[in-house]
Design a protein around this motif. Sequence first.
Motif, mmCIF file in Angstrom:
data_model
loop_
_atom_site.group_PDB
_atom_site.id
_atom_site.type_symbol
_atom_site.label_atom_id
_atom_site.label_comp_id
_atom_site.label_asym_id
_atom_site.label_seq_id
_atom_site.Cartn_x
_atom_site.Cartn_y
_atom_site.Cartn_z
ATOM 1 N N ILE A 1 -5.368 8.460 -7.795
ATOM 2 C CA ILE A 1 -6.194 8.567 -6.597
ATOM 3 C C ILE A 1 -6.458 10.018 -6.224
ATOM 4 C CG2 ILE A 1 -4.374 8.480 -4.842
ATOM 5 C CD1 ILE A 1 -7.677 6.510 -4.783
ATOM 6 N N ARG A 2 -5.510 10.924 -6.506
ATOM 7 C CA ARG A 2 -5.777 12.339 -6.232
ATOM 8 C C ARG A 2 -6.832 12.886 -7.189
ATOM 9 N NH1 ARG A 2 -2.468 14.535 -2.376
ATOM 10 N NH2 ARG A 2 -0.571 13.336 -1.936
ATOM 11 N N THR B 1 -10.766 14.113 -6.055
ATOM 12 C CA THR B 1 -11.373 15.388 -6.437
ATOM 13 C C THR B 1 -12.719 15.172 -7.120
ATOM 14 O OG1 THR B 1 -9.192 16.404 -6.708
ATOM 15 C CG2 THR B 1 -11.048 17.481 -7.806
ATOM 16 N N GLU B 2 -12.797 14.167 -8.011
ATOM 17 C CA GLU B 2 -14.018 13.898 -8.765
ATOM 18 C C GLU B 2 -15.148 13.423 -7.848
ATOM 19 O OE1 GLU B 2 -15.797 14.004 -12.618
ATOM 20 O OE2 GLU B 2 -13.906 14.768 -11.787
ATOM 21 N N LEU B 3 -14.813 12.716 -6.777
ATOM 22 C CA LEU B 3 -15.837 12.184 -5.882
ATOM 23 C C LEU B 3 -16.706 13.280 -5.281
ATOM 24 C CD1 LEU B 3 -13.761 9.476 -3.942
ATOM 25 C CD2 LEU B 3 -15.490 9.084 -5.696
ATOM 26 N N ALA B 4 -16.105 14.459 -5.082
ATOM 27 C CA ALA B 4 -16.849 15.559 -4.463
ATOM 28 C C ALA B 4 -17.938 16.097 -5.378
ATOM 29 C CB ALA B 4 -15.881 16.681 -4.078
ATOM 30 N N HIS B 5 -17.859 15.806 -6.691
ATOM 31 C CA HIS B 5 -18.799 16.397 -7.643
ATOM 32 C C HIS B 5 -19.698 15.367 -8.329
ATOM 33 C CE1 HIS B 5 -16.380 20.007 -7.188
ATOM 34 N NE2 HIS B 5 -15.300 19.307 -7.504
ATOM 35 N N ASP B 6 -19.490 14.092 -8.041
ATOM 36 C CA ASP B 6 -20.233 13.041 -8.742
ATOM 37 C C ASP B 6 -20.801 12.063 -7.715
ATOM 38 O OD1 ASP B 6 -21.108 10.840 -10.205
ATOM 39 O OD2 ASP B 6 -19.500 10.993 -11.679
ATOM 40 N N PRO B 7 -22.059 12.253 -7.300
ATOM 41 C CA PRO B 7 -22.651 11.371 -6.286
ATOM 42 C C PRO B 7 -22.668 9.900 -6.693
ATOM 43 C CG PRO B 7 -24.006 13.333 -6.602
ATOM 44 C CD PRO B 7 -22.981 13.341 -7.697
ATOM 45 N N GLY B 8 -22.904 9.621 -7.971
ATOM 46 C CA GLY B 8 -22.918 8.233 -8.421
ATOM 47 C C GLY B 8 -21.556 7.587 -8.286
ATOM 48 N N LEU B 9 -20.526 8.336 -8.650
ATOM 49 C CA LEU B 9 -19.162 7.833 -8.513
ATOM 50 C C LEU B 9 -18.811 7.661 -7.038
ATOM 51 C CD1 LEU B 9 -16.512 7.089 -9.965
ATOM 52 C CD2 LEU B 9 -15.845 9.504 -9.735
ATOM 53 N N THR C 1 0.832 -1.205 0.000
ATOM 54 C CA THR C 1 0.000 0.000 0.000
ATOM 55 C C THR C 1 0.864 1.252 0.000
ATOM 56 O OG1 THR C 1 -1.722 -1.183 1.211
ATOM 57 C CG2 THR C 1 -1.852 1.215 1.194
ATOM 58 N N ALA C 2 1.908 1.246 0.834
ATOM 59 C CA ALA C 2 2.827 2.390 0.876
ATOM 60 C C ALA C 2 3.502 2.590 -0.476
ATOM 61 C CB ALA C 2 3.867 2.183 1.971
ATOM 62 N N ALA C 3 3.916 1.488 -1.101
ATOM 63 C CA ALA C 3 4.572 1.589 -2.408
ATOM 64 C C ALA C 3 3.609 2.135 -3.459
ATOM 65 C CB ALA C 3 5.102 0.220 -2.823
ATOM 66 N N GLU C 4 2.344 1.718 -3.390
ATOM 67 C CA GLU C 4 1.345 2.239 -4.331
ATOM 68 C C GLU C 4 1.198 3.745 -4.183
ATOM 69 O OE1 GLU C 4 -2.008 -1.091 -5.472
ATOM 70 O OE2 GLU C 4 -2.380 0.248 -3.789
ATOM 71 N N PHE C 5 1.010 4.203 -2.962
ATOM 72 C CA PHE C 5 0.810 5.634 -2.737
ATOM 73 C C PHE C 5 2.048 6.443 -3.102
ATOM 74 C CE2 PHE C 5 -2.855 4.430 -0.027
ATOM 75 C CZ PHE C 5 -3.780 5.325 -0.530
ATOM 76 N N ALA C 6 3.224 5.832 -2.993
ATOM 77 C CA ALA C 6 4.460 6.528 -3.353
ATOM 78 C C ALA C 6 4.702 6.527 -4.858
ATOM 79 C CB ALA C 6 5.647 5.878 -2.640
ATOM 80 N N ASP C 7 3.963 5.675 -5.593
ATOM 81 C CA ASP C 7 4.139 5.577 -7.035
ATOM 82 C C ASP C 7 3.427 6.738 -7.730
ATOM 83 O OD1 ASP C 7 2.786 4.436 -9.763
ATOM 84 O OD2 ASP C 7 4.819 3.667 -9.460
ATOM 85 N N PRO C 8 4.107 7.485 -8.607
ATOM 86 C CA PRO C 8 3.478 8.655 -9.245
ATOM 87 C C PRO C 8 2.216 8.308 -10.038
ATOM 88 C CG PRO C 8 5.861 8.702 -9.555
ATOM 89 C CD PRO C 8 5.541 7.364 -8.943
ATOM 90 N N THR C 9 2.169 7.119 -10.640
ATOM 91 C CA THR C 9 0.992 6.730 -11.413
ATOM 92 C C THR C 9 -0.219 6.587 -10.508
ATOM 93 O OG1 THR C 9 2.329 5.575 -13.067
ATOM 94 C CG2 THR C 9 0.015 4.957 -12.905
ATOM 95 N N PHE C 10 -0.059 5.860 -9.403
ATOM 96 C CA PHE C 10 -1.173 5.680 -8.473
ATOM 97 C C PHE C 10 -1.535 7.006 -7.816
ATOM 98 C CE2 PHE C 10 -3.117 4.682 -4.400
ATOM 99 C CZ PHE C 10 -4.073 3.741 -4.767
ATOM 100 N N ASP C 11 -0.535 7.788 -7.455
ATOM 101 C CA ASP C 11 -0.779 9.083 -6.822
ATOM 102 C C ASP C 11 -1.657 9.955 -7.710
ATOM 103 O OD1 ASP C 11 0.204 11.190 -4.660
ATOM 104 O OD2 ASP C 11 0.382 12.149 -6.619
ATOM 105 N N ALA C 12 -1.339 9.999 -8.995
ATOM 106 C CA ALA C 12 -2.132 10.817 -9.915
ATOM 107 C C ALA C 12 -3.558 10.296 -10.028
ATOM 108 C CB ALA C 12 -1.461 10.842 -11.286
#
Length: 202
Positions: A108-109, A113-121, A95-106
Amino acid sequence: MTSPRGSLRRSERARRAILDATRALVAEHGYAKVGIEAIAARAGVGKQTIYRWWPSKGAVVLDAVRALSEDGEGQLALPDTGDLEGDLKQVLRATAAEFADPTFDALIRGLTTELAHDPGLAAAYAEHTAELEEAKRQRLRSGQRAGQLSPDADLDIVLDLLFAPLFRRWLLRTGPLTADYADTLVESALRAFAPPQPVTAS
């Protein structure tokens, strides 16, 4: 005539190609600059193929994140070798390696952000999170049955102690996400919820 099995194989290959393309494009350009057209082009599929399976770009990104937690058969599972501490360290390190990976970081961030604007998502993400949390609880219950975790432990609190500090460190960028840090979280949580020691006669 095309066999149903052949169609399923092609569908799964297309799905994997779309999810791989999504992860790569978001890592390269950022969530906001990636559209369905670009994902389709990178994956080598038609745009309508994506819309047939997902209602929005956010839903594609969610599945791209979810796929990283699945085993080879598409199931959410944690290792169970019989050694709770070792298994949890494996999971926390990954899990730590995933969060440190730039691909996963991009990914999940952008998704956060999208979750705040899309109730279905947001509802779909909550469902995914609930499934993942239950898989984690199942592993902790196995540890309880093996006498490696207190039978009275509140498993939700155990999970908070294991994962919340890691998520906070990632979210606020307050420190490195290393294997040593992951190990420390596991050792601290298991020490806090260690099974009672047998009383020995004096």
